[in-house]
Design an enzyme around this catalytic site. Structure first.
Site, PDB file in Angstrom:
ATOM      1  N   CYS A   2      16.905  75.868 -39.355  1.00 17.45           N
ATOM      2  CA  CYS A   2      16.293  74.679 -39.938  1.00 17.45           C
ATOM      3  C   CYS A   2      14.801  74.667 -39.624  1.00 17.45           C
ATOM      4  CB  CYS A   2      16.940  73.436 -39.357  1.00 17.45           C
ATOM      5  SG  CYS A   2      18.727  73.491 -39.459  1.00 17.45           S
ATOM      6  N   TRP A  78      19.434  73.962 -42.821  1.00 14.99           N
ATOM      7  CA  TRP A  78      20.388  74.983 -43.251  1.00 14.99           C
ATOM      8  C   TRP A  78      21.673  74.642 -42.516  1.00 14.99           C
ATOM      9  CZ3 TRP A  78      23.402  79.010 -41.306  1.00 14.99           C
ATOM     10  CH2 TRP A  78      23.866  79.920 -42.274  1.00 14.99           C
ATOM     11  N   ASN A 104      17.480  72.118 -34.563  1.00 17.50           N
ATOM     12  CA  ASN A 104      17.697  73.455 -35.134  1.00 17.50           C
ATOM     13  C   ASN A 104      18.541  74.218 -34.131  1.00 17.50           C
ATOM     14  OD1 ASN A 104      17.461  76.003 -36.330  1.00 17.50           O
ATOM     15  ND2 ASN A 104      15.509  76.417 -35.315  1.00 17.50           N
ATOM     16  N   GLY A 105      19.669  74.782 -34.576  1.00 17.01           N
ATOM     17  CA  GLY A 105      20.510  75.549 -33.653  1.00 17.01           C
ATOM     18  C   GLY A 105      21.941  75.049 -33.662  1.00 17.01           C
ATOM     19  N   LYS A 505      18.607  93.126 -52.488  1.00 21.50           N
ATOM     20  CA  LYS A 505      17.654  92.249 -53.198  1.00 21.50           C
ATOM     21  C   LYS A 505      18.322  91.637 -54.427  1.00 21.50           C
ATOM     22  CE  LYS A 505      15.086  91.723 -50.760  1.00 21.50           C
ATOM     23  NZ  LYS A 505      14.820  92.411 -49.535  1.00 21.50           N
ATOM     24  N   GLU A 508      21.077  88.983 -53.396  1.00 20.87           N
ATOM     25  CA  GLU A 508      20.610  87.712 -52.855  1.00 20.87           C
ATOM     26  C   GLU A 508      19.811  86.903 -53.856  1.00 20.87           C
ATOM     27  OE1 GLU A 508      16.981  89.556 -50.141  1.00 20.87           O
ATOM     28  OE2 GLU A 508      17.847  87.659 -49.556  1.00 20.87           O
ATOM     29  N   HIS A 524      33.870 110.251 -53.757  1.00 20.56           N
ATOM     30  CA  HIS A 524      34.945 109.885 -52.826  1.00 20.56           C
ATOM     31  C   HIS A 524      35.473 108.482 -53.105  1.00 20.56           C
ATOM     32  CE1 HIS A 524      34.127 113.575 -50.657  1.00 20.56           C
ATOM     33  NE2 HIS A 524      32.852 113.280 -50.765  1.00 20.56           N
TER      34      HIS A 524
HETATM   35  O1  M6R Z   1      13.560  87.945 -39.450  1.00 27.55           O
HETATM   36  P1  M6R Z   1      14.418  89.162 -39.509  1.00 27.55           P
HETATM   37  O2  M6R Z   1      13.668  90.387 -39.963  1.00 27.55           O
HETATM   38  O3  M6R Z   1      15.137  89.429 -38.209  1.00 27.55           O
HETATM   39  O4  M6R Z   1      15.529  88.856 -40.586  1.00 27.55           O
HETATM   40  C1  M6R Z   1      16.627  89.719 -40.763  1.00 27.55           C
HETATM   41  C2  M6R Z   1      17.339  89.437 -42.073  1.00 27.55           C
HETATM   42  O5  M6R Z   1      17.857  88.144 -42.067  1.00 27.55           O
HETATM   43  C3  M6R Z   1      16.377  89.590 -43.263  1.00 27.55           C
HETATM   44  O6  M6R Z   1      15.830  90.876 -43.277  1.00 27.55           O
HETATM   45  C4  M6R Z   1      17.127  89.348 -44.597  1.00 27.55           C
HETATM   46  O7  M6R Z   1      18.127  90.279 -44.781  1.00 27.55           O
HETATM   47  C5  M6R Z   1      16.113  89.424 -45.727  1.00 27.55           C
HETATM   48  N1  M6R Z   1      15.307  88.244 -45.764  1.00 27.55           N
HETATM   49  C6  M6R Z   1      16.744  89.673 -47.047  1.00 27.55           C
HETATM   50  O8  M6R Z   1      15.771  89.857 -48.030  1.00 27.55           O
END
Ligand code: M6R
Length: 632
Positions: A2, A78, A104-105, A505, A508, A524
């Site tokens: 969040c 979130w 947050n958490g 990409k 998501e 395979h």
């Molecule tokens: O902040 P981080 O690099 O640790 O985040 C890791 C993943 O959550 C992040 O790379 C995520 O997969 C990407 N935003 C996707 O595009």
């Protein structure tokens, strides 16, 4: 996950808090809410959905006093505990209406605490773990109000609020950043953190608290990063920090070296498009000043000796999502340059399988945010086993670099879009530098060999700029394919992680079935997925590299095409061997094999953003996601 922001100062808080939330919305956008202290009372408003929903309500029927108060907090969520509804939106207010809390958490012992609070007759009005903090704080404040002089560390007028927070924090298990305001302590916001980020912005005539500096960058560039298990109390002209026991403590002062314009869209429709376009600069900045006059690679913070690095006999890379894909590419570079065995592991799996680690293991944690909980927990596990930890991170002073033995910062600047783009490219650059540094320290690469790779890296911004200028046909193709149900990606060697990243990409952003495969694995099983017209994006290595690798993937392209696939081939300029088998060709500048992901990934980012746009999705804030995943 969040985003949280707080302000105590001389100006109306509501606008400042809402502006901050706008910049933090990338951290979560399931709901948003604010609480302002005005005229000795709390005024709160919250709504499910994006910040715009809350802003609409505030514009149409603002609660009395909410625009006047000069102390306030705001939250963009979130969802973890409790669905994304109005009642579960933060702030949560205590039963006596006195205290508002944002969080947050995850509070892991919330069930026990909730039962305890309910036993006192309080009826909860949400399903969240956060609400129990509001009730506990109110109870502590009530008991402190009855006992004069409870605490001196934070100043007489506001001390009870900080002491109440400390008492509550000592009872909480889990990860939390908390902010609270008390109607009877106007002019103060209290914050606390454990395993979750919190920074203070030191303004003139007002101070700020936030999940990250982007929330207050337009007001001040002087900040303090709070340490683990600290409580902070801000007023218009003071900041006081203690540990959870009430002992005076200090955070880490720092100056923010980017300005508000770096976090704005700059004329692009989406932050993601801006961030894709910023990649040449981000790569150049990450390389800046890395090579000393004597040809040595420089990291940023090194609490390891060269001998420590010479003693390393195994490397583990831990990361999540896109950062994990950067790690997969790095394995090829580290093993090739250093001959040290290198494994790459999803951070969320790492500690649960009890990996074999010791003092001679180097664990490389890659994280854009530096706050990803899975990666942080993997890092802590590695440290418990006495492994050395090196962080690659884009966020100065975040928890992951702070807890590591060495750090190399990427200089990507703020990445606001949830989908990582410039973070990936700059992580790759940083990983290459780490590989070169290891090779150099261990004496397996000469300075001129290192310099020649760095030279190639330094040519990348120009190549990327040229590549970005040729993306119009990729966007046309994306719009043409926006209606398909499946897109497959194949690659070999470093092209395999690129295929995984291309698929991630698309998943998501376009909410489409997309999968990446090692091209050799097709036969395979996955080749059965191919139907007439299935788009298959093929990432082809340079023919100037290992010829056999190139020939093998050309065969794989022929195999999928023979089964009806529509082939979209990403290949080096001048690679004529692929022409007969490419329904669409995307040419990328000539680049050495190990560095090729720096160019081959870019068309996949552009493709995914355009498909998502054509499908009418919010490119910057895809559904169900958040930028920074601070829960396990
Ligand atoms: O902040 P981080 O690099 O640790 O985040 C890791 C993943 O959550 C992040 O790379 C995520 O997969 C990407 N935003 C996707 O595009």
């Amino acid at each position: 996950m969040c985003g949280i922001v707080g302000y105590a100062g001389g100006r109306p808080a509501l606008g400042i808090v809402l502006d901050g939330l706008r910049r933090l919305e990338y951290r979560g956008y399931d709901s948003a809410g604010v609480a302002v202290v005005a005229g000795g009372a709390l005024s709160t408003e919250k709504r499910a959905g994006k910040l715009a929903n809350l802003e609409k309500v505030l514009a149409e029927s603002a609660r009395p006093g909410i625009g006047d108060g000069t102390t306030g907090i705001g939250h963009t969520r979130w969802a973890t505990h409790g669905g994304p509804t109005d009642r579960n939106a933060h702030p949560h207010v205590s039963a006596d209406g006195r205290v508002a809390v944002i969080h947050n958490g995850i509070i892991e012992n919330f069930a026990k605490l909730r039962a305890e609070v309910e036993a006192t007759g309080v009826v909860f009005s949400s399903d969240t773990d956060t609400e129990c903090v509001a009730h506990l704080l109110a109870a502590e404040l009530a008991s402190l109000d009855g006992a004069a002089g409870a605490d001196g560390a934070d100043g007489a007028a506001t001390g009870n609020l900080a002491e109440a927070m400390r008492r509550v924090c000592r009872r909480l298990a889990g990860a939390f950043t908390l902010l609270a305001v008390d109607a009877r302590t106007p002019g103060a916001v209290v914050g606390a953190r454990r395993n979750s980020p919190l920074v203070v912005g030191r303004g003139s005539g007002g101070n700020f608290l936030a999940s990250d500096v982007s929330a207050f960058i337009e007001h001040t560039r002087e900040a303090i990063e709070l340490g683990q298990d600290q409580v902070v109390l801000i007023t218009a002209d003071a900041v006081s920090i203690t540990d959870f026991a009430g002992q005076p403590a200090t955070g880490r002062d720092f100056h923010i070296d980017w300005d508000a314009s770096a976090a704005e869209k700059g004329g692009y429709d989406y932050f993601m498009l801006k961030e894709i376009a910023e990649q040449p600069r981000a790569v150049a900045d990450t390389l800046l000043g890395r090579l000393t006059e004597t040809g040595d690679i420089m990291l940023d913070e090194v609490r390891l000796t060269d001998q420590d690095l010479r003693d390393i006999d195994k490397v583990f890379i831990v990361a999540c999502g896109t950062a994990y894909h950067a790690g997969l590419v790095t394995k090829y570079a580290i093993e090739h340059w250093t001959r040290i065995p290198c494994e790459v592991e999803l951070a969320s799996e790492f500690r649960y399988r009890d990996p074999v680690l010791d003092r001679s293991t180097l664990v490389v944690a890659i994280s854009q945010s530096g706050e990803t909980m899975d990666t942080l927990m993997a890092l802590r596990h590695a440290k418990e086993q006495k492994a050395r930890v090196l962080a690659i991170c884009n966020t100065n002073g975040a928890t992951i670099p702070r807890e590591s033995d060495a750090v190399l910062y990427t200089h990507g600047g703020p990445e606001i879009a949830v989908a990582s783009t410039k973070a990936f490219l700059t992580q790759l650059v940083a990983c290459y530098l780490v590989g070169l540094h290891l090779a150099q320290v261990r004496g397996v690469m000469y300075a001129d060999e290192v310099a020649s790779v760095v030279d190639q890296l330094q040519n990348m911004p120009a190549r990327l700029t040229r590549l970005l200028d040729t993306m119009a046909p990729v966007r046309d193709l994306a719009r043409e394919l926006a209606g398909v149900s499946t897109v497959l990606f194949i690659g070999r060697h470093v092209g395999y992680p690129v295929a995984l990243e291309g698929a991630l990409k698309l998943k998501e952003l376009a909410y489409m079935h997309a999968e990446g495969f090692a091209a050799g694995e097709l036969k395979h099983g996955p080749i059965a997925l191919i139907e007439d017209g299935t788009p298959v994006i093929c990432v082809v290595p340079s023919p100037a590299g290992r010829g056999v690798l190139h020939d093998k993937i050309v065969s794989n392209i022929q195999e999928v095409r023979a089964r009806g696939a529509r082939t979209i081939v990403i290949a080096e300029e001048g690679d004529r061997a692929v022409l007969p088998y490419a329904d669409h060709l995307i040419a990328v500048p000539k680049t050495p094999t190990l560095l090729a992901p720096l160019v081959t990934t870019v068309p996949l980012q552009v493709f995914a953003a355009e498909v998502a746009t054509a499908r009418g999705h919010d490119v910057d804030q895809p559904r169900n996601l958040a930028k920074s995943v601070t829960v396990e």
